[in-house]
Design an enzyme around this catalytic site. Structure first.
Site, short mmCIF file in Angstrom:
data_model
loop_
_atom_site.label_atom_id
_atom_site.label_comp_id
_atom_site.label_asym_id
_atom_site.label_seq_id
_atom_site.Cartn_x
_atom_site.Cartn_y
_atom_site.Cartn_z
CB SER A 124 -0.96 -0.04 1.19
OG SER A 124 -2.04 0.85 1.00
CG ASP A 180 -6.59 -3.25 -3.58
OD1 ASP A 180 -7.26 -2.25 -3.23
OD2 ASP A 180 -5.35 -3.31 -3.46
CG HIS A 228 -5.65 -2.74 0.15
ND1 HIS A 228 -4.74 -2.55 -0.86
CD2 HIS A 228 -5.25 -1.93 1.17
CE1 HIS A 228 -3.85 -1.66 -0.48
NE2 HIS A 228 -4.12 -1.28 0.75
#
Length: 318
Positions: free
Chosen positions: A164, A260, A292
């Site tokens: 991320s 995601d 995610h």
């Protein structure tokens, strides 16, 4: 101001980035996701040993040494994986229990010395503080400043990895002039990287209200962004962004997840790297039916093990 008025102001949310961050009118910050920590030491499941190292007054790192490092008769040094945690630049730490578990598993699977980096969080420390701390940690790790790195790490096989916001950091470091001027990196692993842009692509939401979460959080954590989410740090494929042929690493792995919302940006990044560097320099791996950073939440699942195995293969490949 009366006590009732003060209480009202304190309860009024002016920035809602749930579940990562709530910002109240009074200035109070709330991070709703529980982030329990775990102490370093020997991990019973993997045999990996870890310790904390202070790098500066505001940053630190947790080092991980797998059993392979001290195996009887072993002479060859191990790859070094420098890891940057995610959390939208506003939550998380190297000491978070989820990341501690992840790095134990990663060090064991890759048979690598791992360095998990702590960096300052926004909004107390807006971006570029996270980039600055991460670069300082990489500068510390590359010359093998720690005895573990000096004894067991191979400086010719250094990888950056992160999820991320941490994947975003990996890209930023691999593009940094100071890193490019050095000996270079063997590879970078971007796991569900946080990239975005003003114009939606693929299956990204088109409605402004749906776009606001990504746009608003980036502009909040990086108030100095020159062009909002088309700032090259958030959108490395934006018009005018530095060319991806400038990446310091030899090869790139991009991991995305089917469920995601960031998957389309990750795929586009991989495509653009392949266009700039050649298809043989980039590997794209998609986990189906998951969302995610699923592997942090459910590390024992087959999908998580599959992802870990693919990363380990990427690190170990010549």
């Amino acid at each position: 101001m009366s006590s009732a008025t003060a209480a009202t102001a304190d309860d009024e949310v002016v920035h809602d980035f749930a579940p990562l961050l709530l910002v109240y009118k009074s200035g109070r910050l709330e991070r709703p996701i529980p982030m329990p920590t775990a102490a370093p030491g020997r991990d019973a499941a993997t045999g990996v040993v870890s310790k904390d190292v202070v790098l500066s007054p505001h940053s630190s790192a947790r080092l991980y040494l797998p059993p392979a490092a001290t195996a009887t008769g072993r002479k060859q040094k191990l790859p070094v994986v420098v890891y940057f945690h995610g959390g939208g630049f506003v939550i998380g730490s190297a000491g978070s229990a989820a990341y501690h578990r992840c790095l134990n598993d990663l060090a064991a699977a890759c048979q690598a010395v791992a360095v998990s980096v702590d960096y300052r969080l926004a909004p107390e420390h807006p971006v570029p503080a996270a980039y600055e701390d991460s670069l300082a940690a990489l500068r510390w790790a590359l010359p093998a400043a720690d005895p573990w790195l000096a004894a067991h790490g191979d400086p010719a096989r250094v990888f950056l990895a992160g999820d991320s916001a941490g994947g975003n950091i990996c890209h930023h470091l691999a593009m940094h002039p100071d890193v490019r001027r050095g000996a270079g990196l063997r590879g970078i692993v971007l796991i569900h990287p946080w990239f975005w842009g003003k114009e939606p692509i693929g299956g990204e939401p088109r409605a402004p209200a749906k776009q606001r979460q990504q746009v608003g959080l980036w502009e909040f954590v990086c108030p100095g962004a020159a062009d909002g989410v088309d700032d090259p740090r958030m959108n490395p494929t934006a018009r005018g962004a530095p060319g991806l042929d400038n990446l310091a690493c030899e090869k790139v792995m991009v991991c995305v997840a089917e469920g995601d919302v960031l998957r389309w940006r990750g795929k586009l990044y991989a495509e653009e790297v392949a266009r700039a560097r050649g298809a043989g320099r980039v590997e794209l791996f998609e986990s189906e039916g998951v969302g995610h950073v699923f592997y942090l939440l459910e590390p024992a699942t087959e999908k998580a093990k599959e992802l870990l195995d693919r990363i380990a293969a990427f690190v170990s490949a010549e």
